[in-house]
Design a protein around this motif. Structure first.
Motif, mmCIF file in Angstrom:
data_model
loop_
_atom_site.group_PDB
_atom_site.id
_atom_site.type_symbol
_atom_site.label_atom_id
_atom_site.label_comp_id
_atom_site.label_asym_id
_atom_site.label_seq_id
_atom_site.Cartn_x
_atom_site.Cartn_y
_atom_site.Cartn_z
ATOM 1 N N GLU A 21 0.832 -1.206 0.000
ATOM 2 C CA GLU A 21 0.000 0.000 0.000
ATOM 3 C C GLU A 21 0.868 1.259 0.000
ATOM 4 O OE1 GLU A 21 -3.294 2.374 -0.142
ATOM 5 O OE2 GLU A 21 -3.147 0.183 -0.425
ATOM 6 N N GLU A 22 1.959 1.247 0.792
ATOM 7 C CA GLU A 22 2.873 2.395 0.793
ATOM 8 C C GLU A 22 3.531 2.573 -0.571
ATOM 9 O OE1 GLU A 22 5.608 1.659 3.913
ATOM 10 O OE2 GLU A 22 4.214 2.251 5.530
ATOM 11 N N GLU A 23 3.928 1.442 -1.186
ATOM 12 C CA GLU A 23 4.543 1.521 -2.516
ATOM 13 C C GLU A 23 3.543 2.046 -3.536
ATOM 14 O OE1 GLU A 23 7.509 1.078 -5.459
ATOM 15 O OE2 GLU A 23 7.521 1.223 -3.270
ATOM 16 N N ASN A 24 2.293 1.622 -3.395
ATOM 17 C CA ASN A 24 1.248 2.096 -4.296
ATOM 18 C C ASN A 24 1.044 3.606 -4.157
ATOM 19 O OD1 ASN A 24 -0.829 1.969 -6.168
ATOM 20 N ND2 ASN A 24 -2.382 1.479 -4.636
ATOM 21 N N GLN A 25 1.041 4.084 -2.905
ATOM 22 C CA GLN A 25 0.889 5.516 -2.683
ATOM 23 C C GLN A 25 2.065 6.295 -3.264
ATOM 24 O OE1 GLN A 25 -1.671 7.140 -1.512
ATOM 25 N NE2 GLN A 25 -2.888 5.317 -1.032
ATOM 26 N N ARG A 26 3.268 5.757 -3.097
ATOM 27 C CA ARG A 26 4.457 6.430 -3.638
ATOM 28 C C ARG A 26 4.393 6.507 -5.169
ATOM 29 N NH1 ARG A 26 9.104 5.513 -5.978
ATOM 30 N NH2 ARG A 26 8.682 3.270 -6.159
ATOM 31 N N ARG A 28 1.725 6.492 -6.990
ATOM 32 C CA ARG A 28 0.694 7.442 -7.382
ATOM 33 C C ARG A 28 1.218 8.875 -7.328
ATOM 34 N NH1 ARG A 28 -4.902 5.355 -4.405
ATOM 35 N NH2 ARG A 28 -5.209 3.479 -5.714
ATOM 36 N N ARG A 29 1.969 9.187 -6.241
ATOM 37 C CA ARG A 29 2.544 10.527 -6.141
ATOM 38 C C ARG A 29 3.537 10.781 -7.280
ATOM 39 N NH1 ARG A 29 2.615 9.125 -0.566
ATOM 40 N NH2 ARG A 29 4.838 8.580 -0.751
#
Length: 451
Positions: A21-26, A28-29
């Motif tokens: 999830e953190e990698e996905n957020q990164r 996306r940014r």
């Protein structure tokens, strides 16, 4: 499987899910950042050419920009009543246009309408003669309408007035070659091609060269000449546009260097006036009497004030007050006479010497002191001669139309184009400065002269 193993496995899966999830957020940014950069690059494609783009750090902040339009309370503007009436027409009102009944209280109203007459090219068939003189050899007759001696396939040409008008549209009004051809066709019915117009302007510039030499002579006799320069393009980078101006004359020179040779080549060695410039070091090598622009000094002072603390601004504010006082007194003296200037000159000079002889301690102000001390002989030359303005704004204003033209064409493609631009742009700017019409002024040079 034991309960403890299941709990451990669940814990690992939750940890793995959290990392994903953190990698996905990164990602996306990062995706949003890249999309924003792509959009920025796409917008830049429609902006002016990259070599001449104004850096973001030098742009004026929105809150510091001047409000557009005239100041509040300015006098109104309207079209003046024409001095000449060519034709008088009347629209009578003999009855009601709706029902046809009689009218009462008829009142007369007058308007003036300025309309463009219909134009079309006037075609002349020019017949000239060629013969041989026993004493002089081959001779031929000439007509004022001729712009070339060519015959045959090149025997159809535009006249000198049409050529001067095309040069005016291209160099004074800043239209591109293609737009100039379109305007000449739409307004006058003349069909031109960009390539043909370019060659015609080259021929016109060669004939107008004597007029350009006259501008150089005018500048050499001027009491004050204002200079500035900016980057240019002649088939590639590395070129510089130099402008020399006075209240009546503007002259452009394009050189492959930024040295003082460009100015020396125009003003010569015996120039007796004053050269007003910014603080570019190359100007310091010139042998002329000089004055350095106060507006550039004030800009450097303002930048230094932004770096100073509250208790370190006194020295810089004194310089700021001095330059603004000199400008105000010079402006008043130019309108009312030099008596006030004669009275205050010693005080201004003593004031500047005191500030130069007492260098400040903090770095931003010390940098300004070093800048001004280097130009000590040229700081207040405007106090010695009312013809010398405190700033080189005259050159800044003269170079602005060339910068706008550079946005359209990026400069010149060839050396021949550079030479043509120098001649025609200089004459167009000068005639405009003097209140002269370019067509009327250039026409005598474009008419063929006997050999």
């Amino acid at each position: 499987m034991r309960k403890a193993d299941l709990q451990e496995r669940l814990k690992r899966e939750r940890e793995r899910s959290r990392r994903l999830e953190e990698e996905n957020q990164r990602l996306r940014r990062e995706k949003e950042r890249l999309e924003e950069r792509i959009e920025q690059l796409r917008r830049e494609l429609f902006r002016q050419a990259a070599p001449f783009r104004r850096p973001e750090r030098l742009k004026t902040a929105p809150e510091k920009r001047k409000k557009p339009g005239r100041k509040a309370g300015h006098p109104g503007a309207r079209r003046p009543v024409p001095e000449r009436v060519d034709e008088r027409v009347e629209a009578p009102l003999e009855g009601c246009p709706r029902c046809g009944g009689p009218l009462r209280d008829l009142g007369r109203r007058v308007q003036w309408v300025e309309e463009i007459p219909e134009t079309r090219p006037k075609v002349f068939e020019v017949v000239t003669w060629r013969g041989r003189c026993p004493e002089c050899g081959p001779v031929e007759s000439l007509h004022p309408l001729q712009t070339s001696r060519a015959v045959g396939a090149a025997g159809t040409m535009i006249g000198p007035k049409a050529l001067a008008r095309a040069a005016q549209l291209n160099k004074e009004h800043g239209l591109s070659m293609r737009k100039t051809c379109q305007v000449m066709r739409d307004l006058h019915g003349l069909r031109l091609t960009p390539g043909g117009l370019s060659q015609a302007l080259d021929r016109a510039a060669r004939r107008l060269r004597p007029a350009l030499e006259g501008l150089k002579r005018d500048l050499r006799r001027s009491p004050a000449v204002y200079a500035d320069e900016t980057s240019w393009w002649v088939g590639g980078p590395g070129w510089w546009l130099h402008v020399l101006a006075d209240p009546r004359t503007i002259l452009y020179r394009v050189q492959d260097h930024r040295s003082s040779k460009a100015v020396r080549g125009v003003l010569g060695e015996d120039f007796a006036g004053c050269l007003v410039t910014d603080c570019l070091a190359t100007y310091n090598t010139l042998p002329y009497r000089q004055h350095k622009c106060h507006a550039h000094h004030l800009k450097a002072i303002s930048q230094a004030l932004e770096k100073c603390g509250d208790g370190q601004r006194g020295y810089l504010n004194e310089w700021k007050l001095l330059f603004r006082s000199v400008s105000a007194v010079h402006s008043q003296a130019a309108e009312q006479g030099g008596a006030l200037l004669e009275q205050l000159r010693p005080r201004f000079q003593a004031w500047s010497l005191r500030l130069l002889d007492e260098p400040p301690a903090h770095a931003p102000a010390l940098a300004v002191h070093g800048r001004l001390d280097k130009q000590r002989p040229h700081l207040l030359t405007c106090l010695d001669d009312l013809a010398v303005e405190p700033t080189n704004n005259r050159a800044e204003r003269a170079i602005r139309p060339a910068v706008i033209a550079r946005k359209i064409s990026c400069g010149n493609k060839t050396l021949q184009g550079k030479r043509t631009w120098e001649v025609l742009a200089s004459l167009a700017a000068t005639y405009r400065q003097r209140g002269l019409d370019f067509v009327d002024s250039a026409l005598p040079f474009l008419i063929l002269q006997p050999p």
